[in-house]
Design a protein around this motif. Sequence first.
Motif, short mmCIF file in Angstrom:
data_model
loop_
_atom_site.label_atom_id
_atom_site.label_comp_id
_atom_site.label_asym_id
_atom_site.label_seq_id
_atom_site.Cartn_x
_atom_site.Cartn_y
_atom_site.Cartn_z
N UNK A 14 0.86 -1.18 0.00
CA UNK A 14 0.00 0.00 0.00
C UNK A 14 0.90 1.23 0.00
N UNK A 15 0.31 2.41 -0.17
CA UNK A 15 1.19 3.57 -0.18
C UNK A 15 0.97 4.53 0.99
N UNK A 74 10.00 0.93 4.51
CA UNK A 74 10.30 -0.31 3.77
C UNK A 74 9.04 -0.95 3.22
N UNK A 75 7.93 -0.70 3.88
CA UNK A 75 6.71 -1.42 3.55
C UNK A 75 5.71 -0.61 2.74
N UNK A 76 6.16 0.48 2.17
CA UNK A 76 5.20 1.28 1.42
C UNK A 76 5.73 1.62 0.04
N UNK A 77 4.79 1.88 -0.85
CA UNK A 77 5.14 2.41 -2.16
C UNK A 77 5.04 3.93 -2.03
N UNK A 78 6.08 4.62 -2.43
CA UNK A 78 6.05 6.07 -2.27
C UNK A 78 5.13 6.71 -3.29
N UNK A 79 4.62 7.86 -2.93
CA UNK A 79 3.74 8.58 -3.82
C UNK A 79 4.56 9.10 -5.00
N UNK A 128 5.63 9.75 1.33
CA UNK A 128 4.78 8.67 1.81
C UNK A 128 3.51 9.31 2.33
N UNK A 129 2.39 8.72 1.97
CA UNK A 129 1.10 9.21 2.48
C UNK A 129 0.98 8.83 3.96
N UNK A 133 0.08 14.59 4.62
CA UNK A 133 -0.39 14.12 5.93
C UNK A 133 -1.86 14.43 6.11
N UNK A 134 -2.64 13.41 6.42
CA UNK A 134 -4.03 13.61 6.84
C UNK A 134 -4.04 13.54 8.36
N UNK A 135 -4.42 14.64 8.98
CA UNK A 135 -4.48 14.65 10.44
C UNK A 135 -5.89 14.25 10.86
N UNK A 136 -5.98 13.17 11.61
CA UNK A 136 -7.27 12.70 12.09
C UNK A 136 -7.26 12.79 13.61
#
Lengths: 61, 952, 181
Positions: free
Chosen positions: A8-9, B369-374, A32-33, B10-13
């Motif tokens: 996931x991204x 390491x575990x993400x696909x970058x935007x 990174x999101x 960044x989405x601030x929740x």
Amino acid sequence: MTPKALKANGVLVLGGGIAGIQAALDLASSQVKVYLVEKTPSLGGRMAQLDKTFPTMDCAI
Amino acid sequence: MMDAGRHPNIDVLTNAELIRLGGFPGNFRATVKKHPRYVDESLCTGCGLCVEDCPVVVHNEFEVGMGARKAIYSPFAQAVPNTHIIDRENCLNGDFLVCTNCMNACDRNAINYDDPGEELQLDVGAVVVATGFDVYDASAIPSYGYGLYDNVLTNMEFERVLNATGPTHGHIVRPSDRRVPKRIAFVQCVGSRGEGKEAGCEYCSRFCCMNAIKDCLLVKQHEPSIEELIVFYIDMRAAGKGFEEFYQRSREMPELRYVRGRPAKIFEDPASKDLLIAVEDGETGEVGRVRADMVVLSTGAVAAGSNAGLAGVLGIDCDENGFFKVETRYGSPLHTAREGIYICGCAAGVNDISDSVAQGSGAASEAEKYVVKLPAPEEPEEKPIIDSSGPPRVGIFLCHCGINIAGVLDIDSLKAYAEGLPDVVYVENNLFLCADDGQRLIQEKIVEHGLNRVVAAACTPRTHEPIFRESCEQIGLNPYLFEMVNVRDQCSWVHTNVPRIATEKAKDLIKMGVARARILQPLYRQSIPVKQSVLVVGGGVAGMSAALNLDAQGIKVYLIEKKGRLGGKLNNLARVYPANLSAFELSRTMVEMVGSSRVEAMASTEIASITGYIGNFDVSTTNGNFKVGSIVLATGGDIYAPGDEFEYGRYENVITNQELEDILYQSKGTVEIGGDVTGTVAFIQCVGSRDPGKNPACSRFCCPTTIKQAIRLRESGVNVVVLHRDMRTVGARAEEHYRHARELGVRFVRYTPERPPHVAGDGTRARRLEIRELALGRTLEIDVDHVVLAAGMVPNETSTARLQDILKVPRGADGFFMELHSKLGPVETTTEGVFVAGCVSGPKDIADSIAQGAAAAAKAAAIVTHETVPIEPTTCTVQEDLCRACGKCVEICDFHAPAIVEVSPGVHVARINQALCKGCGTCASWCPTGAIVSLHFTDEQINSMMDALLAG
Amino acid sequence: MAGKTEDKKKRKAGSGSTAGPKKKPSAKKAAAKKRTASRKKDFTPNIVVFACNWCSYAGADNAGVNRIQYSPNFRVIRTMCSGRVTPAFVLKAFKLGADGVMVSGCHFGDCHYIFGNYKAVEQFEKTKALVKTLGLDEKRVALEWVSAAEGTRWGEVIDNFVAQVTSLGPSPLNHSKKKRT
């Protein structure tokens, strides 16, 4: 390592105190999101309550 | 904080929590419940009109119960998001009562009493847990009277008392009679380092000592008339960079008295409400009562109450103290047992601010390491550029900010005044300029009236200038042609009771703003291309940690090590605490991981030179040349080599703890030192540390190291005595190990620098240790077979000096590299694109070094994941025809931006590297010929404001 | 950033500032008071304050957030660093008729540009010497440190400086004798 297609991204950051904010900012600046989830109504955590920090006596916010 | 609220990625929740987590690393499905706020975040501007009309007053939890707030409120002044919230438990809008005051007060219809909240499904690759700690409830210790006696506060409450934004506006008064206290006592270790459960936690909360010292200094600043400050402590744990020096400075304060001892009980004098503290002085053995006007309890941290529930959701465990359990297999403090879930800050145990920040960055790096970058943000499409070269056409926009500005200043009079100012072609006022419709209004008017300069008279540029600039840019107006006038924070809010004078002041400020705006020049953001690779200097744990993290993110890494093999200090250790790992195994694991990665590791390699700047460093080594975008320095420190202290070198059985480690490394089962089966070993702490003559700093790791070795020796039947000044067992599990050592029968004897232990012996061997014990008033003699000196850490002088020379990274008075900010920028330096990790910036243990390595990796990665790095155009430039190459600017600049260059044979001028310049303008103020222009803050622009104000 | 729960209380609490004009609820009364004041002293100083972006300007904002009430008799010019303020700026202010000039930056160790404030000290020493050469009282210039969290201190620093300059009377270079409210 997980194959790329399965990734996931976004990253979920739990906690909007100084550590969480730092993690979120570093992730975000590496494209990174980030979903920064904070239990209380505002970011800031304990740091926001402090007057100043030592030893430089900077303001805490 | 504000940056996080504004970052597009960044989405601030807020007001939200994780309720479910499914899936696997790389592909988690998280369900986040966002609790209702009853105020629409997209509509609320934080103006505060609703608060004024709310009839309900309740305790304010942010002020730790000391202040008051309304049922609709903003958590605190700088809250992010800046949206109010309704506390429905106290709100009068319900089934029976139908107060709608706030709804009526809100001009933007943001109030919704029926807000149901929402549940979000998020796909994430990794989770970072940074949920922090709870403050220990001091009322659990009845003998201290917290909650019973008015003038007993906790340290968190006292922070709010000291704070200018707190309930007392920074005036120190005691709660019972609002009188300024003359004598304040601090009681340390409340709820920490307890013996048995009723006394709180067993561990050390780590930050309370420094917090108390800081508060004492602040009290003196706020109330110079304070008569006495007393700190009751067990060990003063000033173990962090600069902490010991800070502690020693505080000891010079005549009003401040440190008393070693844990108070047994606190009594209140019912008449005066003064407090009597019953305590035994640990040094003199005297038992007495100390009177104080106010007592501050240094309460420690406990695991957050929500941890157990969250651990269930995350599928990880908590330890016996309720903190999240760390997977220590890799020596790193960032891992949990579940891959893809990382931990930082106080969620897994107590950390101070700088370690929390470093861990936050480190956890980010692990998670990456575990993400696909935007994808890189798309280049904004070419906009029609509004020509600003012609005569200025100024538009002025006056913001009411609800009633924040308009309630004080006479907007009509300001408007009329503004219309008469030179080159002003349009003036408009608006209820909330920062809201979307306000921004749209500005854009429309720019086009409609052909404005080429925009002035907003509103709040502060520090928070809102970026918003206005963006709107200008969107419509094609260069963002640097926008000028902001602060008529709220620095006018209407602070001269509220003199509205006419405030209005006159606002007129002046607008006049000055217009004068400056008229001569503002467009500036263009440049960007420099970035080499997508990183250099890591130093192959110890910090360097390997950085390299492995970068590699896992798919970044090309060059790792160079001066020595013949990787591993650094790990190669000289037997066991690694707190997890009791074999140092050999850990080192081998990490070296193998580096070997099997794509990291280009080069041993026996040294740097010849590095030139360039962020994004573009040219590196030349003894093993080839390459180009990198950023650099991580992890060259470590050196163990202090004792001179002749404690007869080191004279007696063969006086050794350092490093030498002991070598012996322990080789011994299996029983420990033999120099062929003997040892009877008694004595450790002497703080050798080459906390010594104003040699090294005033505390080296932090020597106390835990001694404990580790003492346990190992004791377990094989050796008698162990530790001579120390304060046992500074900070860090994960260190306090528990200290306790364990005492239980095993290790003896701890305190010495002071005024009464150091004396080593006596004959021939080549030390036989006896003599130490004066103050409490018993006698000299203690201990027969010893070996003396172990706990040597601290000093900078690696040759490599640090060399790197400083090459990269211009400044070093502190202690000789270690200086971080950008000791709290908030622990791995950054003043040289952009250059980061530090591990002991190169000060003594650290293995876990902290690994975390810093990961943190530096995150910072280095943030640069090289982008194709280009933008540079702010508000820098300084040289008008070369005026420059006579005197070199003053070169001398004055701490960022090494200016340099003298030869432009043609024999002709020298200064040139400023735009990539290095920070735009402070100091060189412009020092330039004797006025050749340097500080863009956006030029002499003309500043002078124009003074002309308008004073001559206009 | 608005919306303190205790707005009114704070305003009350903040109204004890030393040199600021006496607080009256209505504009009319304030103006009346002002007239009385000006008959007495007949002097409202022109003061220019240079504030660095990161600490002092932020400290002034913090004073606003906390509704600290203090003297309005000064005008702020924002610079990025206190080190940017040349003696020439200060002299120009006096030449144009200012009665006092203050430079305010970060506390030592807090400077956003590491040592910019140390350089401001050096510049300020030169400024002071030049001001004296002009025949002006050196009390007309001041160098202060106010952090981003020190809103209260900002108010005090301003109040004290305004009082100090007011007590010195108009600058001898202030030929215009122009009154500003």
